[in-house]
Write a protein that holds these residues in place. Structure first.
Motif, PDB file in Angstrom:
ATOM      1  N   GLU A 414       0.829  -1.206   0.000  1.00 40.37           N
ATOM      2  CA  GLU A 414       0.000   0.000   0.000  1.00 40.37           C
ATOM      3  C   GLU A 414       0.866   1.260   0.000  1.00 40.37           C
ATOM      4  O   GLU A 414       0.543   2.239  -0.680  1.00 40.37           O
ATOM      5  CB  GLU A 414      -0.949  -0.001   1.208  1.00 40.37           C
ATOM      6  N   ARG A 415       1.929   1.259   0.761  1.00 41.94           N
ATOM      7  CA  ARG A 415       2.834   2.413   0.762  1.00 41.94           C
ATOM      8  C   ARG A 415       3.452   2.605  -0.622  1.00 41.94           C
ATOM      9  O   ARG A 415       3.595   3.740  -1.097  1.00 41.94           O
ATOM     10  CB  ARG A 415       3.943   2.224   1.804  1.00 41.94           C
ATOM     11  N   ARG A 416       3.807   1.523  -1.261  1.00 38.58           N
ATOM     12  CA  ARG A 416       4.430   1.624  -2.593  1.00 38.58           C
ATOM     13  C   ARG A 416       3.468   2.246  -3.596  1.00 38.58           C
ATOM     14  O   ARG A 416       3.858   3.105  -4.401  1.00 38.58           O
ATOM     15  CB  ARG A 416       4.872   0.236  -3.056  1.00 38.58           C
ATOM     16  N   LYS A 417       2.199   1.844  -3.548  1.00 38.66           N
ATOM     17  CA  LYS A 417       1.208   2.410  -4.471  1.00 38.66           C
ATOM     18  C   LYS A 417       0.897   3.864  -4.128  1.00 38.66           C
ATOM     19  O   LYS A 417       0.765   4.710  -5.014  1.00 38.66           O
ATOM     20  CB  LYS A 417      -0.066   1.567  -4.441  1.00 38.66           C
ATOM     21  N   GLU A 418       0.771   4.148  -2.856  1.00 38.37           N
ATOM     22  CA  GLU A 418       0.386   5.501  -2.424  1.00 38.37           C
ATOM     23  C   GLU A 418       1.476   6.522  -2.721  1.00 38.37           C
ATOM     24  O   GLU A 418       1.174   7.659  -3.097  1.00 38.37           O
ATOM     25  CB  GLU A 418       0.066   5.493  -0.928  1.00 38.37           C
ATOM     26  N   PHE A 419       2.748   6.135  -2.569  1.00 36.52           N
ATOM     27  CA  PHE A 419       3.846   7.090  -2.690  1.00 36.52           C
ATOM     28  C   PHE A 419       4.688   6.859  -3.941  1.00 36.52           C
ATOM     29  O   PHE A 419       5.845   7.276  -4.010  1.00 36.52           O
ATOM     30  CB  PHE A 419       4.732   7.027  -1.445  1.00 36.52           C
ATOM     31  N   LEU A 420       4.097   6.204  -4.936  1.00 34.23           N
ATOM     32  CA  LEU A 420       4.796   5.960  -6.197  1.00 34.23           C
ATOM     33  C   LEU A 420       5.310   7.277  -6.779  1.00 34.23           C
ATOM     34  O   LEU A 420       4.583   8.275  -6.822  1.00 34.23           O
ATOM     35  CB  LEU A 420       3.834   5.289  -7.185  1.00 34.23           C
ATOM     36  N   ASP A 421       6.570   7.281  -7.183  1.00 35.39           N
ATOM     37  CA  ASP A 421       7.195   8.434  -7.837  1.00 35.39           C
ATOM     38  C   ASP A 421       7.487   9.578  -6.867  1.00 35.39           C
ATOM     39  O   ASP A 421       7.669  10.717  -7.292  1.00 35.39           O
ATOM     40  CB  ASP A 421       6.316   8.942  -8.985  1.00 35.39           C
ATOM     41  N   GLU A 422       7.557   9.282  -5.564  1.00 33.64           N
ATOM     42  CA  GLU A 422       7.808  10.325  -4.575  1.00 33.64           C
ATOM     43  C   GLU A 422       9.107  10.115  -3.790  1.00 33.64           C
ATOM     44  O   GLU A 422       9.452  10.920  -2.935  1.00 33.64           O
ATOM     45  CB  GLU A 422       6.637  10.416  -3.589  1.00 33.64           C
ATOM     46  N   GLY A 423       9.816   9.007  -4.055  1.00 31.72           N
ATOM     47  CA  GLY A 423      11.077   8.756  -3.362  1.00 31.72           C
ATOM     48  C   GLY A 423      10.954   7.949  -2.082  1.00 31.72           C
ATOM     49  O   GLY A 423      11.944   7.391  -1.601  1.00 31.72           O
ATOM     50  N   SER A 424       9.751   7.872  -1.519  1.00 34.66           N
ATOM     51  CA  SER A 424       9.579   7.194  -0.227  1.00 34.66           C
ATOM     52  C   SER A 424       9.927   5.707  -0.281  1.00 34.66           C
ATOM     53  O   SER A 424      10.321   5.124   0.733  1.00 34.66           O
ATOM     54  CB  SER A 424       8.135   7.360   0.258  1.00 34.66           C
ATOM     55  N   ARG A 425       9.782   5.113  -1.452  1.00 31.76           N
ATOM     56  CA  ARG A 425      10.063   3.685  -1.576  1.00 31.76           C
ATOM     57  C   ARG A 425      11.516   3.376  -1.200  1.00 31.76           C
ATOM     58  O   ARG A 425      11.802   2.336  -0.607  1.00 31.76           O
ATOM     59  CB  ARG A 425       9.764   3.222  -3.005  1.00 31.76           C
ATOM     60  N   TRP A 426      12.440   4.295  -1.519  1.00 34.72           N
ATOM     61  CA  TRP A 426      13.843   4.061  -1.186  1.00 34.72           C
ATOM     62  C   TRP A 426      14.037   3.934   0.318  1.00 34.72           C
ATOM     63  O   TRP A 426      14.785   3.081   0.792  1.00 34.72           O
ATOM     64  CB  TRP A 426      14.702   5.184  -1.746  1.00 34.72           C
TER      65      TRP A 426
END
Length: 473
Positions: A414-426
């Motif tokens: 869910e975090r990956r989908k919500e913050f896609l293209d925002e850098g948070s995934r790193w």
């Protein structure tokens, strides 16, 4: 010269009047009132972006028809970004972040020497401390390993600068991650004790209001694995009605152009946007760099656990195989009649993150049903039919009998989908010690292993030359 970056930090000189000229020979404005200092603190909000870390994640692929410059490929392959020092580079982010910190330090150095209302003085001091803490927090989470209680005392941190740089030759040390976190916490707590929203005007969304500072505190303590404190600050933001801090994407993504959707996403009127910042960057351009593609979007959104439409599945592209979500609306600042700098307004801290941070705290504390309630608050504005799940369905979907492990997988998706293209995934890759495989256009494979030393992005070459210890490689 052992300076943090290649430009002199802002200093305000208080030179006595020359008896010959009877005026200050420096033509910069002296800080005389609390209001002057407040304007200085307003310049401590960093205009450089850290979005180059998105190119390091599993959210991107090599896009053959995109512009791929050397520094983008360096990020994609997790090697030092030494070929470029302008926007979207480690050097640009490092230098501009320390430049922002310099504004905080100058403000703190003079705040007691200027005239003005003492209550206002306290608020300006509080904002400067929180901004200083946040800028150091971003630096340590990009350029150091993730905080680990067992190793933080030994892991290389970043210089925590607390004084005005008024010496031509000055030595800095990186200290440890623990040192940096301790100083961040001190600045943050002191700043919160002083901060009030009354003195901010307009939308107030370009400043660290109390809610924005609480959101920062929630992230800080989450990254430190201090779930009780993180939960406390999440609750201070979300209150009794957390749904108001979740943007309704069905409305934002309805009947408008890409730019209109992106502008609505970062609108200061959107309650979810707790603080928004101006970023000078080319990143908003879909044909620029490593991006998501159809394969990644299918992985994220097809056959999802809900089995229904996820409105976050926005597939926009412009004559490229790259797919982008409408989050960044590029604007342009002209410096001449025909040249200038592109920029966009970025939602730096937002309600959805606070909600998912709270969900994570509940999961880590074994409160799985309560965590699921927070998910349902988000899902009501993301899935076509509102997205209702139970714990058994989550275990079944991930083929895991251990509910805590299943919920962690679910949260990360869910975090990956919500913050896609925002850098948070790193940051999630670092925190949860995930592995990644990248394949370049030629078919060469590159792998990042769990807890890889390269998750601490290499500090700029200019900082190494000036005496700072590089990250191990």
């Amino acid at each position: 010269m052992n300076r943090l970056f290649g430009i002199l930090l802002l200093t305000v000189l208080s030179i006595s009047c020359d008896s010959y000229l009877d005026e200050n020979p420096d033509d910069r404005k002296e800080l005389q009132t609390v209001k002057d200092v407040a304007k200085l603190v307003a310049n401590s909000y960093n205009e450089s972006t850290y979005l180059f870390i998105e190119w390091m994640t599993d959210n991107v692929s090599a896009i053959p028809d995109n512009t791929q410059r050397d520094h983008m490929t360096e990020a994609f392959q997790w090697v030092s970004m030494d070929s470029y020092e302008a926007q979207e580079s480690t050097t640009y982010f490092w230098e501009n972040t320390y430049y922002a910190i310099a504004h905080c330090n100058e403000a703190l150095a003079v705040i007691d020497k200027v005239s003005g209302d003492d209550d206002y003085r306290a608020v300006v001091r509080g904002e400067a401390l929180i901004s200083r803490a946040y800028n150091h927090f971003m630096l340590v989470n990009v350029f150091s390993k993730h905080y680990n209680e067992k190793t933080a005392e030994y892991d290389l941190g970043i210089p925590y600068v607390e004084v005005v740089e008024d010496e031509m030759f000055k030595n800095y040390s990186r200290g440890s991650v623990k040192d940096v976190y301790d100083k961040i916490e001190k600045d943050l707590i002191t700043g919160l004790s002083l901060l009030k929203d009354d003195y901010f005007t307009g939308s107030k969304k370009y400043h660290f209001t109390r809610n924005a500072a609480y959101a920062f505190a929630a992230r800080f303590y989450l990254f430190k694995n201090d779930y009780s404190n993180s939960l406390k600050y999440c609750n201070l933001v979300l209150g009794d009605d957390p749904a108001v801090y979740v943007r309704d994407l069905f409305k934002i993504y309805q009947g408008t152009t890409f730019d209109e959707m992106a502008a609505k996403n970062s609108d200061v009127k959107e309650k979810s946007n707790l603080i928004v910042l101006r970023k000078e960057s080319f990143y908003a351009r879909a044909n620029y760099g490593y991006r998501s593609d159809t394969k990644i979007f299918n992985e994220l959104f097809n056959n999802n656990i809900q089995g229904e439409l996820d409105v976050r599945d926005q597939r926009w592209n412009y004559n490229t195989e790259a797919i982008v979500v409408p989050k960044y609306h590029e604007l342009f600042r002209y410096t001449t009649s025909s040249t200038g700098f592109p920029y966009f307004i970025q939602s730096e801290l937002k309600g959805e993150e606070v909600l998912l941070n709270r969900m994570e705290c509940y999961i880590m504390q074994g409160e799985y049903e309560i965590a699921l309630n927070d998910y349902h608050t988000l899902a009501a504005k993301r899935y076509l039919d509102g997205g209702k799940l139970d714990l058994n369905k989550i275990k079944e979907y991930y083929s895991l009998s251990d509910i805590k492990n299943a919920m962690k997988h679910f949260l990360l998706d869910e975090r990956r989908k919500e913050f896609l293209d925002e850098g948070s995934r790193w940051f999630d890759i670092k925190r949860f010690e995930l592995s990644i495989t990248h394949k370049d256009i030629q078919g060469n494979t590159f792998q990042l292993i769990p807890n890889d030393i390269r998750t601490a992005v290499q500090i700029p070459q200019s900082a190494i030359v000036n005496g700072l210890i590089p990250n191990p490689r």
